[in-house]
Design a protein around this motif. Structure first.
Motif, mmCIF file in Angstrom:
data_model
loop_
_atom_site.group_PDB
_atom_site.id
_atom_site.type_symbol
_atom_site.label_atom_id
_atom_site.label_comp_id
_atom_site.label_asym_id
_atom_site.label_seq_id
_atom_site.Cartn_x
_atom_site.Cartn_y
_atom_site.Cartn_z
ATOM 1 N N ARG A 160 0.845 -1.187 0.000
ATOM 2 C CA ARG A 160 0.000 0.000 0.000
ATOM 3 C C ARG A 160 0.877 1.232 0.000
ATOM 4 O O ARG A 160 1.986 1.221 0.511
ATOM 5 N N VAL A 161 0.334 2.311 -0.567
ATOM 6 C CA VAL A 161 0.989 3.615 -0.507
ATOM 7 C C VAL A 161 -0.009 4.549 0.170
ATOM 8 O O VAL A 161 -1.140 4.682 -0.293
ATOM 9 N N PRO A 162 0.395 5.185 1.289
ATOM 10 C CA PRO A 162 -0.548 6.055 2.005
ATOM 11 C C PRO A 162 -1.024 7.232 1.150
ATOM 12 O O PRO A 162 -0.304 7.701 0.259
ATOM 13 N N VAL A 163 -2.218 7.695 1.455
ATOM 14 C CA VAL A 163 -2.805 8.801 0.701
ATOM 15 C C VAL A 163 -1.955 10.061 0.832
ATOM 16 O O VAL A 163 -1.771 10.799 -0.143
ATOM 17 N N TRP A 164 -1.391 10.313 2.007
ATOM 18 C CA TRP A 164 -0.574 11.514 2.168
ATOM 19 C C TRP A 164 0.661 11.460 1.281
ATOM 20 O O TRP A 164 1.131 12.485 0.787
ATOM 21 N N MET A 165 1.167 10.254 1.034
ATOM 22 C CA MET A 165 2.327 10.114 0.156
ATOM 23 C C MET A 165 1.936 10.382 -1.297
ATOM 24 O O MET A 165 2.705 10.987 -2.050
ATOM 25 N N LEU A 166 0.743 9.946 -1.688
ATOM 26 C CA LEU A 166 0.258 10.221 -3.037
ATOM 27 C C LEU A 166 0.008 11.719 -3.229
ATOM 28 O O LEU A 166 0.318 12.270 -4.288
ATOM 29 N N ALA A 167 -0.540 12.368 -2.196
ATOM 30 C CA ALA A 167 -0.777 13.815 -2.270
ATOM 31 C C ALA A 167 0.543 14.572 -2.377
ATOM 32 O O ALA A 167 0.665 15.526 -3.162
ATOM 33 N N LEU A 168 1.543 14.148 -1.614
ATOM 34 C CA LEU A 168 2.863 14.761 -1.696
ATOM 35 C C LEU A 168 3.439 14.593 -3.099
ATOM 36 O O LEU A 168 4.028 15.523 -3.663
ATOM 37 N N GLY A 169 3.251 13.427 -3.679
ATOM 38 C CA GLY A 169 3.724 13.181 -5.042
ATOM 39 C C GLY A 169 3.043 14.069 -6.057
ATOM 40 O O GLY A 169 3.673 14.529 -7.015
ATOM 41 N N GLY A 170 1.762 14.315 -5.867
ATOM 42 C CA GLY A 170 1.047 15.217 -6.769
ATOM 43 C C GLY A 170 1.601 16.629 -6.708
ATOM 44 O O GLY A 170 1.800 17.286 -7.740
ATOM 45 N N VAL A 171 1.852 17.105 -5.506
ATOM 46 C CA VAL A 171 2.421 18.443 -5.337
ATOM 47 C C VAL A 171 3.817 18.509 -5.965
ATOM 48 O O VAL A 171 4.150 19.466 -6.676
ATOM 49 N N LEU A 172 4.630 17.489 -5.720
ATOM 50 C CA LEU A 172 5.972 17.456 -6.298
ATOM 51 C C LEU A 172 5.936 17.384 -7.821
ATOM 52 O O LEU A 172 6.762 17.997 -8.500
ATOM 53 N N ALA A 173 4.971 16.653 -8.364
ATOM 54 C CA ALA A 173 4.859 16.530 -9.816
ATOM 55 C C ALA A 173 4.463 17.858 -10.457
ATOM 56 O O ALA A 173 4.989 18.229 -11.508
ATOM 57 N N VAL A 174 3.546 18.577 -9.827
ATOM 58 C CA VAL A 174 3.169 19.893 -10.347
ATOM 59 C C VAL A 174 4.372 20.825 -10.310
ATOM 60 O O VAL A 174 4.644 21.567 -11.263
ATOM 61 N N TRP A 175 5.108 20.778 -9.207
ATOM 62 C CA TRP A 175 6.295 21.616 -9.075
ATOM 63 C C TRP A 175 7.350 21.244 -10.123
ATOM 64 O O TRP A 175 7.962 22.106 -10.749
ATOM 65 N N ALA A 176 7.577 19.934 -10.326
ATOM 66 C CA ALA A 176 8.566 19.487 -11.311
ATOM 67 C C ALA A 176 8.138 19.872 -12.725
ATOM 68 O O ALA A 176 8.977 20.285 -13.537
ATOM 69 N N ALA A 177 6.851 19.775 -13.030
ATOM 70 C CA ALA A 177 6.366 20.168 -14.358
ATOM 71 C C ALA A 177 6.577 21.667 -14.569
ATOM 72 O O ALA A 177 6.968 22.104 -15.657
ATOM 73 N N PHE A 178 6.330 22.454 -13.532
ATOM 74 C CA PHE A 178 6.546 23.899 -13.620
ATOM 75 C C PHE A 178 8.028 24.208 -13.821
ATOM 76 O O PHE A 178 8.391 25.042 -14.659
ATOM 77 N N ASP A 187 -0.810 2.746 -8.048
ATOM 78 C CA ASP A 187 0.091 2.646 -9.197
ATOM 79 C C ASP A 187 -0.322 3.631 -10.292
ATOM 80 O O ASP A 187 0.510 4.318 -10.875
ATOM 81 N N GLY A 188 -1.614 3.696 -10.560
ATOM 82 C CA GLY A 188 -2.111 4.624 -11.572
ATOM 83 C C GLY A 188 -1.942 6.075 -11.169
ATOM 84 O O GLY A 188 -1.602 6.929 -11.995
ATOM 85 N N ILE A 189 -2.162 6.366 -9.900
ATOM 86 C CA ILE A 189 -2.005 7.740 -9.423
ATOM 87 C C ILE A 189 -0.546 8.167 -9.504
ATOM 88 O O ILE A 189 -0.229 9.278 -9.953
ATOM 89 N N VAL A 190 0.365 7.284 -9.092
ATOM 90 C CA VAL A 190 1.797 7.601 -9.166
ATOM 91 C C VAL A 190 2.217 7.773 -10.622
ATOM 92 O O VAL A 190 2.957 8.705 -10.958
ATOM 93 N N LEU A 191 1.749 6.908 -11.508
ATOM 94 C CA LEU A 191 2.080 7.037 -12.920
ATOM 95 C C LEU A 191 1.547 8.352 -13.481
ATOM 96 O O LEU A 191 2.217 9.010 -14.280
#
Length: 136
Positions: A23-41, A74-78
């Motif tokens: 399992r991957v915790p929801v807070w870790m997925l949320a952190l990944g989303g924020v990091l991905a937006v930042w990396a895309a920027f 897996d889909g959210i991380v991808l």
């Protein structure tokens, strides 16, 4: 460049969590989303390209919802990683990740360590694929 390294560290930690707990915790997925937006920027990736990069992740989430053969995380991380990479490199990431997990599954099946219904964690293979794609 620093943004890619920070996303890489996040992905490695997520992969270890996926291997240990499945399992991957929801807070870790949320952190990944924020990091991905930042990396895309930071990469200068525009919103249309970031949206195209999220499509393989969205497809994996739909597969998980309809067949229950893949994990939602897996889909959210991808999707998060695809946002940072863009459309074409996101498809390359998915292809390499699927290739690596299929090689591992083939070896494990040949050695009779797993059965045909055994579920393998995908994030470690996605992390290896990420390292290959960002180094290109």
């Amino acid at each position: 460049m620093w943004s890619i390294w920070i996303v890489t560290v996040w992905l490695m930690v997520s992969g270890v969590m996926d291997m240990k707990t499945r399992r991957v915790p929801v807070w870790m997925l949320a952190l990944g989303g924020v990091l991905a937006v930042w990396a895309a920027f930071c990469q200068g990736c525009g919103w249309p390209e970031a949206a195209k990069g999220m499509l393989p992740g969205a497809a994996l989430v739909l597969i998980a919802f309809s067949t229950n053969k893949a994990g939602y995380g897996d889909g959210i991380v991808l999707g998060c990683l695809g946002m940072a990479l863009g459309g074409e490199r996101s498809m390359l990431l998915l292809g390499i990740g699927l290739f690596l997990i299929s090689l591992c599954a083939l070896v494990l099946l040949a050695m009779r360590r797993v059965g045909k219904d055994t579920r393998l964690p995908f994030l470690p293979f996605l992390a290896a694929a990420w390292l290959l794609v960002v180094s290109l």
